[in-house]
Design a protein around this motif. Sequence first.
Motif, short mmCIF file in Angstrom:
data_model
loop_
_atom_site.label_atom_id
_atom_site.label_comp_id
_atom_site.label_asym_id
_atom_site.label_seq_id
_atom_site.Cartn_x
_atom_site.Cartn_y
_atom_site.Cartn_z
N ASN A 93 0.76 -1.05 -0.25
CA ASN A 93 0.37 0.11 -0.36
C ASN A 93 0.73 1.36 0.19
OD1 ASN A 93 -1.62 -1.73 -0.15
ND2 ASN A 93 -2.15 -1.13 2.34
N THR A 94 2.13 1.64 0.95
CA THR A 94 3.14 2.72 0.54
C THR A 94 3.59 2.82 -0.68
OG1 THR A 94 3.40 2.01 3.05
CG2 THR A 94 5.48 3.06 2.26
N ALA A 95 4.29 1.86 -1.26
CA ALA A 95 4.78 1.13 -2.55
C ALA A 95 3.24 2.62 -3.35
CB ALA A 95 4.39 0.47 -3.24
N ALA A 96 1.81 1.86 -3.19
CA ALA A 96 0.61 2.21 -3.73
C ALA A 96 0.64 4.12 -4.67
CB ALA A 96 0.14 1.52 -4.16
N LEU A 97 0.95 4.60 -3.04
CA LEU A 97 0.10 5.59 -2.77
C LEU A 97 2.10 6.57 -2.96
CD1 LEU A 97 -1.46 7.38 -1.52
CD2 LEU A 97 -0.50 7.42 0.58
N ALA A 98 2.88 5.93 -3.11
CA ALA A 98 4.21 6.79 -2.93
C ALA A 98 3.94 6.83 -4.66
CB ALA A 98 5.58 6.46 -2.37
N LEU A 99 3.63 5.63 -5.43
CA LEU A 99 3.73 5.77 -7.14
C LEU A 99 2.89 7.13 -7.86
CD1 LEU A 99 4.11 1.91 -7.11
CD2 LEU A 99 5.92 3.84 -8.31
N SER A 100 2.02 6.68 -6.66
CA SER A 100 0.35 7.45 -7.17
C SER A 100 1.04 8.82 -6.95
CB SER A 100 -0.46 7.61 -6.20
OG SER A 100 -1.72 9.23 -6.04
N SER A 101 1.69 8.93 -5.67
CA SER A 101 1.99 10.56 -5.16
C SER A 101 3.36 10.75 -6.86
CB SER A 101 2.71 10.78 -3.94
OG SER A 101 3.53 11.93 -4.19
N ALA A 102 4.42 10.20 -7.13
CA ALA A 102 5.10 10.21 -8.46
C ALA A 102 4.22 10.69 -9.38
CB ALA A 102 5.98 8.88 -8.60
N ALA A 103 3.40 9.98 -9.94
CA ALA A 103 2.09 9.76 -10.99
C ALA A 103 2.12 11.38 -11.11
CB ALA A 103 1.35 8.95 -11.14
N LEU A 104 1.18 11.92 -9.76
CA LEU A 104 1.25 13.38 -9.82
C LEU A 104 1.98 14.00 -10.59
CD1 LEU A 104 -2.23 13.33 -7.02
CD2 LEU A 104 -1.93 13.73 -9.32
N GLN A 105 2.95 14.38 -9.39
CA GLN A 105 4.05 15.08 -10.03
C GLN A 105 4.40 14.69 -11.63
OE1 GLN A 105 5.42 16.99 -7.96
NE2 GLN A 105 6.73 18.22 -9.37
N TRP A 106 4.30 13.89 -12.08
CA TRP A 106 4.61 13.57 -13.85
C TRP A 106 3.54 14.62 -14.52
CZ3 TRP A 106 2.59 9.27 -16.41
CH2 TRP A 106 2.91 8.90 -17.73
N ALA A 107 2.08 14.47 -13.88
CA ALA A 107 1.10 15.18 -13.88
C ALA A 107 1.45 16.71 -13.85
CB ALA A 107 0.09 14.78 -13.70
N ARG A 108 1.56 17.04 -12.38
CA ARG A 108 1.80 18.58 -12.48
C ARG A 108 3.23 19.28 -13.95
NH1 ARG A 108 4.54 19.94 -7.20
NH2 ARG A 108 3.56 22.88 -6.77
N ARG A 109 3.97 18.56 -13.79
CA ARG A 109 5.27 18.68 -15.19
C ARG A 109 4.87 18.78 -16.49
NH1 ARG A 109 8.64 15.16 -14.48
NH2 ARG A 109 7.99 14.22 -16.66
N GLU A 110 3.88 17.99 -16.78
CA GLU A 110 2.81 18.10 -18.69
C GLU A 110 2.10 19.08 -18.18
OE1 GLU A 110 4.47 16.53 -20.71
OE2 GLU A 110 5.85 14.64 -19.59
#
Length: 236
Positions: A93-110
């Motif tokens: 679950n921790t890995a999933a939440l961390a990856l979700s946060s990373a994906a949102l940072q990716w979305a933020r850049r795009e």
Amino acid sequence: MNVTLIFLAAIAAIIIWWLAGQRLTSKPWLETGSVQLPDHVGTERPAPAVKIGLFVFLGVVGAVFSLAVSAYFMRAASADWWATPVPRLLWVNTAALALSSAALQWARREALHGRVERLRPALAVAFALAVLFLAGQIQAWRELTAAGYVLADNPANSFFYMLTGLHGLHILGGLAVLGHTTLRAFATDIASDRLSLSVDLSAIYSHFMLAVWLLLFVLFAGWANDFVDLCRTLLS
């Protein structure tokens, strides 16, 4: 209590750093001879009110969790306290939440560069991983209750369910906003300023909730006391 103070100090430092970056402490009425330039000349725009409101809200949320963590430490000193085992699923679950946060940072850049075709999958991945985190938390609850660690069995169980449930509710609230933002991204061909702002706010909220969860995970795993002892050793 020391962990609570460290957490509150970290939140205060982040808020002060962000406010300083937004130049909210400047006094424009004392700046004579300045000329207001158009936005396209490179002037820095003031922070939107909704962004300031989000940081105020996160400060309140951080205070609530800090008080809960403080109560956790005080109650853990009682004789009727038996630590709740940490399900292995919490690592996933921790890995999933961390990856979700990373994906949102990716979305933020795009979104910042106006690349909607790349923004859409980033938002979709972030949303799916956050849903996976919540589903994993519910499954972890089921595993604990099946093993006999029910809510009213001992105070440690009560705190575990209360803190993870409170965190899950905040994740659920963020998912509502993220879902709306994702739908808007799929409904438009241009990343407008409003859409970019929504992505930015979702990313900030996700990063904060990830930090809160990491603190809770360290707390449940029993590493918090070791960390405090290490800090005391380094400072002494």
